[in-house]
Design an enzyme around this catalytic site. Structure first.
Site, PDB file in Angstrom:
ATOM      1  N   SER A  12      33.320  50.102  37.115  1.00 58.01           N
ATOM      2  CA  SER A  12      33.918  48.661  36.237  1.00 58.01           C
ATOM      3  C   SER A  12      33.180  48.672  35.000  1.00 58.01           C
ATOM      4  O   SER A  12      32.360  48.808  34.575  1.00 58.01           O
ATOM      5  CB  SER A  12      33.185  47.515  37.198  1.00 58.01           C
ATOM      6  OG  SER A  12      33.521  46.410  36.448  1.00 58.01           O
ATOM      7  N   HIS A  37      38.168  50.379  36.753  1.00 55.66           N
ATOM      8  CA  HIS A  37      38.325  49.098  37.411  1.00 55.66           C
ATOM      9  C   HIS A  37      37.923  47.999  36.362  1.00 55.66           C
ATOM     10  O   HIS A  37      37.176  48.127  35.498  1.00 55.66           O
ATOM     11  CB  HIS A  37      37.219  48.838  38.521  1.00 55.66           C
ATOM     12  CG  HIS A  37      37.106  47.448  39.050  1.00 55.66           C
ATOM     13  ND1 HIS A  37      38.025  47.333  40.457  1.00 55.66           N
ATOM     14  CD2 HIS A  37      36.499  46.116  38.939  1.00 55.66           C
ATOM     15  CE1 HIS A  37      37.910  45.772  40.685  1.00 55.66           C
ATOM     16  NE2 HIS A  37      36.760  45.271  39.686  1.00 55.66           N
ATOM     17  N   ASP A  39      37.707  44.173  35.256  1.00 55.09           N
ATOM     18  CA  ASP A  39      37.328  42.798  35.715  1.00 55.09           C
ATOM     19  C   ASP A  39      37.906  41.758  34.777  1.00 55.09           C
ATOM     20  O   ASP A  39      37.375  41.743  33.896  1.00 55.09           O
ATOM     21  CB  ASP A  39      35.874  42.622  35.918  1.00 55.09           C
ATOM     22  CG  ASP A  39      35.387  43.528  37.085  1.00 55.09           C
ATOM     23  OD1 ASP A  39      36.150  43.006  38.258  1.00 55.09           O
ATOM     24  OD2 ASP A  39      34.638  44.297  37.169  1.00 55.09           O
ATOM     25  N   MET A  41      37.946  37.815  33.740  1.00 53.97           N
ATOM     26  CA  MET A  41      37.570  36.497  34.104  1.00 53.97           C
ATOM     27  C   MET A  41      37.915  35.401  33.250  1.00 53.97           C
ATOM     28  O   MET A  41      37.948  35.918  31.746  1.00 53.97           O
ATOM     29  CB  MET A  41      36.112  36.787  34.134  1.00 53.97           C
ATOM     30  CG  MET A  41      35.549  37.784  34.962  1.00 53.97           C
ATOM     31  SD  MET A  41      33.503  38.174  34.658  1.00 53.97           S
ATOM     32  CE  MET A  41      33.356  39.195  35.981  1.00 53.97           C
ATOM     33  N   HIS A  70      41.326  43.605  38.438  1.00 54.23           N
ATOM     34  CA  HIS A  70      40.970  42.777  39.248  1.00 54.23           C
ATOM     35  C   HIS A  70      41.003  41.445  38.402  1.00 54.23           C
ATOM     36  O   HIS A  70      40.119  41.264  37.635  1.00 54.23           O
ATOM     37  CB  HIS A  70      39.510  43.009  39.761  1.00 54.23           C
ATOM     38  CG  HIS A  70      38.762  41.887  40.405  1.00 54.23           C
ATOM     39  ND1 HIS A  70      37.606  42.038  40.776  1.00 54.23           N
ATOM     40  CD2 HIS A  70      39.222  40.951  41.205  1.00 54.23           C
ATOM     41  CE1 HIS A  70      36.960  41.225  41.438  1.00 54.23           C
ATOM     42  NE2 HIS A  70      38.064  40.209  41.749  1.00 54.23           N
ATOM     43  N   MET A  72      40.409  37.537  38.168  1.00 50.77           N
ATOM     44  CA  MET A  72      39.722  36.344  38.417  1.00 50.77           C
ATOM     45  C   MET A  72      39.954  35.262  37.677  1.00 50.77           C
ATOM     46  O   MET A  72      39.350  34.752  36.796  1.00 50.77           O
ATOM     47  CB  MET A  72      38.115  36.850  38.299  1.00 50.77           C
ATOM     48  CG  MET A  72      37.548  37.659  39.412  1.00 50.77           C
ATOM     49  SD  MET A  72      35.893  38.428  38.808  1.00 50.77           S
ATOM     50  CE  MET A  72      36.438  39.840  38.058  1.00 50.77           C
ATOM     51  N   MET A 141      34.652  41.293  48.362  1.00 53.13           N
ATOM     52  CA  MET A 141      33.473  41.080  47.322  1.00 53.13           C
ATOM     53  C   MET A 141      32.240  40.964  47.939  1.00 53.13           C
ATOM     54  O   MET A 141      32.115  40.147  49.056  1.00 53.13           O
ATOM     55  CB  MET A 141      33.726  39.557  46.610  1.00 53.13           C
ATOM     56  CG  MET A 141      34.826  39.670  45.681  1.00 53.13           C
ATOM     57  SD  MET A 141      35.036  40.735  44.317  1.00 53.13           S
ATOM     58  CE  MET A 141      33.459  40.317  43.629  1.00 53.13           C
ATOM     59  N   GLY A 146      32.036  37.074  39.143  1.00 56.65           N
ATOM     60  CA  GLY A 146      31.596  36.478  37.959  1.00 56.65           C
ATOM     61  C   GLY A 146      30.717  37.128  36.880  1.00 56.65           C
ATOM     62  O   GLY A 146      30.761  37.122  35.742  1.00 56.65           O
ATOM     63  N   PHE A 147      29.979  38.071  37.723  1.00 55.36           N
ATOM     64  CA  PHE A 147      28.696  38.850  36.803  1.00 55.36           C
ATOM     65  C   PHE A 147      28.689  40.123  37.729  1.00 55.36           C
ATOM     66  O   PHE A 147      28.787  40.409  38.723  1.00 55.36           O
ATOM     67  CB  PHE A 147      27.559  38.267  36.819  1.00 55.36           C
ATOM     68  CG  PHE A 147      27.698  36.689  36.313  1.00 55.36           C
ATOM     69  CD1 PHE A 147      27.697  36.464  34.794  1.00 55.36           C
ATOM     70  CD2 PHE A 147      27.928  35.672  37.094  1.00 55.36           C
ATOM     71  CE1 PHE A 147      27.823  35.200  34.330  1.00 55.36           C
ATOM     72  CE2 PHE A 147      28.062  34.406  36.539  1.00 55.36           C
ATOM     73  CZ  PHE A 147      28.293  34.137  35.205  1.00 55.36           C
ATOM     74  N   GLY A 148      28.269  41.082  36.619  1.00 51.71           N
ATOM     75  CA  GLY A 148      27.769  42.455  36.818  1.00 51.71           C
ATOM     76  C   GLY A 148      26.337  42.382  37.473  1.00 51.71           C
ATOM     77  O   GLY A 148      25.611  41.403  37.090  1.00 51.71           O
ATOM     78  N   GLY A 149      25.775  43.264  38.114  1.00 55.23           N
ATOM     79  CA  GLY A 149      24.456  43.183  38.443  1.00 55.23           C
ATOM     80  C   GLY A 149      23.624  42.581  39.377  1.00 55.23           C
ATOM     81  O   GLY A 149      22.604  42.502  39.327  1.00 55.23           O
ATOM     82  N   ASP A 179      33.447  45.719  46.398  1.00 52.61           N
ATOM     83  CA  ASP A 179      33.063  45.245  45.063  1.00 52.61           C
ATOM     84  C   ASP A 179      31.635  44.531  44.854  1.00 52.61           C
ATOM     85  O   ASP A 179      31.836  43.287  45.482  1.00 52.61           O
ATOM     86  CB  ASP A 179      34.331  44.749  44.102  1.00 52.61           C
ATOM     87  CG  ASP A 179      34.032  44.340  42.626  1.00 52.61           C
ATOM     88  OD1 ASP A 179      33.184  44.888  42.170  1.00 52.61           O
ATOM     89  OD2 ASP A 179      34.971  43.748  41.964  1.00 52.61           O
ATOM     90  N   GLY A 180      30.672  44.847  44.065  1.00 53.84           N
ATOM     91  CA  GLY A 180      29.414  44.094  43.679  1.00 53.84           C
ATOM     92  C   GLY A 180      28.113  44.820  44.507  1.00 53.84           C
ATOM     93  O   GLY A 180      28.336  44.857  45.687  1.00 53.84           O
ATOM     94  N   GLY A 181      27.229  45.039  43.624  1.00 58.40           N
ATOM     95  CA  GLY A 181      26.148  45.747  44.240  1.00 58.40           C
ATOM     96  C   GLY A 181      26.085  47.090  44.603  1.00 58.40           C
ATOM     97  O   GLY A 181      25.316  47.326  45.689  1.00 58.40           O
ATOM     98  N   GLY A 201      29.732  49.042  38.786  1.00 60.72           N
ATOM     99  CA  GLY A 201      29.610  48.771  37.529  1.00 60.72           C
ATOM    100  C   GLY A 201      28.156  49.170  36.949  1.00 60.72           C
ATOM    101  O   GLY A 201      27.988  50.213  36.389  1.00 60.72           O
TER     102      GLY A 201
HETATM  103  C1  DX5 Z   1      32.105  40.948  39.559  1.00 62.76           C
HETATM  104  C2  DX5 Z   1      33.078  41.986  39.451  1.00 62.76           C
HETATM  105  C3  DX5 Z   1      32.516  43.476  39.705  1.00 62.76           C
HETATM  106  C4  DX5 Z   1      31.311  43.845  38.924  1.00 62.76           C
HETATM  107  C5  DX5 Z   1      30.534  44.521  39.831  1.00 62.76           C
HETATM  108  O1  DX5 Z   1      32.761  39.640  39.681  1.00 62.76           O
HETATM  109  O2  DX5 Z   1      34.103  41.881  39.944  1.00 62.76           O
HETATM  110  O3  DX5 Z   1      33.450  44.281  39.570  1.00 62.76           O
HETATM  111  O4  DX5 Z   1      31.670  44.570  37.664  1.00 62.76           O
HETATM  112  O5  DX5 Z   1      29.415  44.890  39.043  1.00 62.76           O
HETATM  113  P1  DX5 Z   1      27.910  45.578  39.804  1.00 62.76           P
HETATM  114  O6  DX5 Z   1      28.574  47.069  40.399  1.00 62.76           O
HETATM  115  O7  DX5 Z   1      27.063  45.552  38.665  1.00 62.76           O
HETATM  116  O8  DX5 Z   1      27.739  44.607  41.015  1.00 62.76           O
HETATM  117 ZN    ZN Z   2      35.758  43.488  40.292  1.00 65.24          ZN
END
Ligand code: DX5
Ligand code: ZN
Length: 222
Positions: A12, A37, A39, A41, A70, A72, A141, A146-149, A179-181, A201
């Site tokens: 991502s 990917h 994202d 937002m 993706h 959002m 999801m 909304g956020f990475g990490g 997607d996520g974590g 990501g």
């Molecule tokens: C969150 C995004 C993800 C995000 C994942 O809303 O859709 O794609 O970048 O980030 P990580 O891999 O750090 O959880």
């Molecule tokens: Zn995403």
């Protein structure tokens, strides 16, 4: 995972260095990413703002990677065509992104793009039961968008398994993306539950060696 479904790793761009996006995309392609990917937002559907179609368009000539976009965004319909024109290969939108999911998916397909549906952690698998004939991908999801990490929500694993069954029973060749974590610590469980496509990501872009990070996720998924 069955031999017919190859594992796709989709880093991502959200976790990349935004001051060097072109170089980051080139680096991730060299490092063995399968897809990119992206994202998007809107600061309304999710509490963060990332980048828009102009950035996707600017990156398109610099990469041969499959652009997995993706969205959002809510309401989303107005933005489908701009992302198609910008060079998206697949456009995924959330079940909650507009009043008529079926119509939005028809619009994506009419533009010659692959279509995806995204399920938030609280969105049930049944919400896509009547659009399976229109989609190329389901995205689950495993964090709130909304956020990475953020921390992986393990409670989504049974939902992934249920969607795998629904997809197999449908007979459509739909990919199941998570997607996520996603890290080497979580990739094995999601693939065991039925996933075939992994977004990552932070686990890739925060690593010193992108190729090693991608390969660690691939190994953990086996
Ligand atoms: C969150 C995004 C993800 C995000 C994942 O809303 O859709 O794609 O970048 O980030 P990580 O891999 O750090 O959880
Ligand atoms: Zn995403």
């Amino acid at each position: 995972m069955s031999a017919s479904r190859s594992l796709v790793i989709a880093p991502s761009l959200l976790a990349a260095d935004f001051a060097r996006l072109g170089e980051e995309v080139a680096a991730i392609e060299r490092a063995g990413a399968d897809w990119l990917h992206l994202d998007i937002m809107d600061g309304h559907f999710v509490p963060n703002i990332s980048f828009g179609p102009a950035v996707v368009k600017a990156l398109r000539p610099h990469s041969k990677l499959f652009f997995d976009v993706h969205l959002m965004i809510s309401p989303v319909d107005l933005y489908i065509q701009p992302f198609a024109d910008a060079g998206a290969d697949l456009i995924a939108l959330h079940v909650e992104a507009g009043p008529h999911l079926h119509r939005s998916l028809q619009l994506i397909k009419s533009l010659g793009k692959q279509a995806g549906v995204v399920l938030n952690p609280a969105t049930p698998p049944e919400s896509i039961a009547h659009v399976l004939d229109l989609i190329d991908l389901v995205l689950v999801m495993t964090v709130n968008p909304g956020f990475g990490g953020q921390k992986f929500i393990a409670g989504q694993l049974p939902k992934i398994a249920q969607l795998r069954q629904m997809i197999d029973q449908s007979g459509h060749g739909i990919r199941l993306e998570i997607d996520g974590g996603i890290t080497p610590a979580t990739a094995g469980a999601v693939v065991a539950a039925g996933a075939d496509t992994l977004v990552a990501g932070t686990a890739v872009f925060a690593a010193a060696d992108y190729a090693a990070a991608i390969s660690d996720i691939r190994k953990a998924a086996r």
